[in-house]
Design a protein around this motif. Structure first.
Motif, PDB file in Angstrom:
ATOM      1  N   VAL A  40      -3.578   3.661  -1.206  1.00 31.26           N
ATOM      2  CA  VAL A  40      -3.674   3.055  -2.530  1.00 31.26           C
ATOM      3  C   VAL A  40      -3.139   1.645  -2.415  1.00 31.26           C
ATOM      4  CG1 VAL A  40      -2.916   3.182  -4.919  1.00 31.26           C
ATOM      5  CG2 VAL A  40      -3.306   5.284  -3.631  1.00 31.26           C
ATOM      6  N   GLU A  41      -3.937   0.683  -2.845  1.00 35.12           N
ATOM      7  CA  GLU A  41      -3.513  -0.703  -2.817  1.00 35.12           C
ATOM      8  C   GLU A  41      -2.839  -1.046  -4.133  1.00 35.12           C
ATOM      9  OE1 GLU A  41      -6.159  -4.419  -3.093  1.00 35.12           O
ATOM     10  OE2 GLU A  41      -5.917  -4.030  -0.940  1.00 35.12           O
TER      11      GLU A  41
ATOM     12  N   ASP B 180       7.950  -2.846 -10.662  1.00 36.18           N
ATOM     13  CA  ASP B 180       6.855  -2.132 -11.318  1.00 36.18           C
ATOM     14  C   ASP B 180       6.826  -0.684 -10.846  1.00 36.18           C
ATOM     15  OD1 ASP B 180       5.935  -4.381 -12.718  1.00 36.18           O
ATOM     16  OD2 ASP B 180       4.812  -5.067 -10.963  1.00 36.18           O
ATOM     17  N   LEU B 181       6.436   0.217 -11.748  1.00 30.85           N
ATOM     18  CA  LEU B 181       6.327   1.634 -11.425  1.00 30.85           C
ATOM     19  C   LEU B 181       4.876   2.059 -11.573  1.00 30.85           C
ATOM     20  CD1 LEU B 181       7.735   4.353 -10.801  1.00 30.85           C
ATOM     21  CD2 LEU B 181       7.943   4.665 -13.274  1.00 30.85           C
ATOM     22  N   TYR B 182       4.347   2.692 -10.527  1.00 32.05           N
ATOM     23  CA  TYR B 182       2.972   3.187 -10.517  1.00 32.05           C
ATOM     24  C   TYR B 182       2.993   4.704 -10.473  1.00 32.05           C
ATOM     25  CZ  TYR B 182       1.447  -1.548  -9.262  1.00 32.05           C
ATOM     26  OH  TYR B 182       1.190  -2.895  -9.253  1.00 32.05           O
ATOM     27  N   ALA B 183       2.008   5.329 -11.116  1.00 32.09           N
ATOM     28  CA  ALA B 183       1.827   6.776 -11.042  1.00 32.09           C
ATOM     29  C   ALA B 183       0.378   7.033 -10.626  1.00 32.09           C
ATOM     30  CB  ALA B 183       2.112   7.429 -12.387  1.00 32.09           C
ATOM     31  N   PHE B 184       0.198   7.882  -9.613  1.00 29.35           N
ATOM     32  CA  PHE B 184      -1.126   8.204  -9.102  1.00 29.35           C
ATOM     33  C   PHE B 184      -1.343   9.700  -9.184  1.00 29.35           C
ATOM     34  CE2 PHE B 184       0.614   4.636  -6.654  1.00 29.35           C
ATOM     35  CZ  PHE B 184      -0.305   3.652  -6.971  1.00 29.35           C
ATOM     36  N   GLY B 185      -2.551  10.092  -9.525  1.00 31.83           N
ATOM     37  CA  GLY B 185      -2.891  11.502  -9.596  1.00 31.83           C
ATOM     38  C   GLY B 185      -4.367  11.703  -9.347  1.00 31.83           C
ATOM     39  N   GLU B 186      -4.771  12.946  -9.259  1.00 29.54           N
ATOM     40  CA  GLU B 186      -6.182  13.271  -9.086  1.00 29.54           C
ATOM     41  C   GLU B 186      -6.903  12.970 -10.386  1.00 29.54           C
ATOM     42  OE1 GLU B 186      -7.820  15.735  -6.712  1.00 29.54           O
ATOM     43  OE2 GLU B 186      -6.195  15.775  -5.275  1.00 29.54           O
TER      44      GLU B 186
ATOM     45  N   PHE C 130       4.685   9.004  -7.704  1.00 30.08           N
ATOM     46  CA  PHE C 130       5.257   7.803  -8.302  1.00 30.08           C
ATOM     47  C   PHE C 130       5.694   6.855  -7.199  1.00 30.08           C
ATOM     48  CE2 PHE C 130       5.850  11.082 -11.461  1.00 30.08           C
ATOM     49  CZ  PHE C 130       5.470  10.446 -12.635  1.00 30.08           C
ATOM     50  N   ALA C 131       5.439   5.564  -7.409  1.00 28.88           N
ATOM     51  CA  ALA C 131       5.834   4.544  -6.447  1.00 28.88           C
ATOM     52  C   ALA C 131       6.372   3.348  -7.215  1.00 28.88           C
ATOM     53  CB  ALA C 131       4.639   4.131  -5.603  1.00 28.88           C
ATOM     54  N   ALA C 132       7.527   2.872  -6.805  1.00 26.21           N
ATOM     55  CA  ALA C 132       8.124   1.693  -7.424  1.00 26.21           C
ATOM     56  C   ALA C 132       8.053   0.545  -6.435  1.00 26.21           C
ATOM     57  CB  ALA C 132       9.576   1.968  -7.798  1.00 26.21           C
TER      58      ALA C 132
ATOM     59  N   HIS D 102       0.838  -1.196   0.000  1.00 21.10           N
ATOM     60  CA  HIS D 102       0.000   0.000   0.000  1.00 21.10           C
ATOM     61  C   HIS D 102       0.876   1.251   0.000  1.00 21.10           C
ATOM     62  CE1 HIS D 102      -2.764  -3.006   1.645  1.00 21.10           C
ATOM     63  NE2 HIS D 102      -3.746  -2.209   1.253  1.00 21.10           N
ATOM     64  N   LEU D 103       0.328   2.310  -0.521  1.00 20.56           N
ATOM     65  CA  LEU D 103       0.905   3.635  -0.352  1.00 20.56           C
ATOM     66  C   LEU D 103      -0.086   4.393   0.532  1.00 20.56           C
ATOM     67  CD1 LEU D 103       3.039   5.773  -0.993  1.00 20.56           C
ATOM     68  CD2 LEU D 103       1.635   6.446  -2.947  1.00 20.56           C
TER      69      LEU D 103
END
Length: 133
Positions: free
Chosen positions: A87-88, A115-121, A108-110, A72-73
């Motif tokens: 964020v799961e 794997d690289l994730y990008a989260f935004g509104e 951004f979370a690796a 999770h983040l």
């Protein structure tokens, strides 16, 4: 070996201690709040990486023990330490050795799996899916 360090913003220093994140006053060291770790009667939340402070939020990766096999983040209120959201990530997508990166629009979370994730509104969504302009 896991590397983690403190983050400093608005006269508070944020650091990981005993699997949780704490905010302490820079001048006195007094603890202002704590989130995660081992709390009686609550699922154990393990936070082990360097927290990142941006705007009014603290971003810190971790997982919930015995709840899921998902990393999770966690997004916390920087002044109060309350959870704003989480964020799961995918199954077995631990972020234990990763530090999030924050821009004005994205987080951004690796994961340990690469794997690289990008989260935004998300301004517009259909069926819980974010539409990108």
């Amino acid at each position: 070996m896991r590397r983690r360090g403190p983050a400093v913003a608005d006269n508070l220093v944020y650091h990981v201690a005993e699997f949780g994140v704490e905010a302490r006053r820079v001048e006195t060291g007094e603890r202002v709040w704590r989130f995660g770790g081992r709390t009686e009667g609550q699922p154990e939340i393990d936070l082990v990486s360097t927290p990142v402070v941006a705007s009014d939020s603290v971003y810190v990766p971790g997982w919930i023990q015995r709840d899921t096999m998902y990393g999770h983040l966690f997004v916390l209120d920087a002044q109060a330490g309350t959870e704003q959201t989480r964020v799961e990530l995918g199954r077995n997508q631990e972020m234990g050795r990763s530090t999030p990166a924050v821009t004005s629009d994205l987080v951004f979370a690796a994961t340990d799996a690469g794997d690289l994730y990008a989260f935004g509104e998300c301004g517009t969504s259909i069926l819980d899916s974010c539409l990108i302009d």
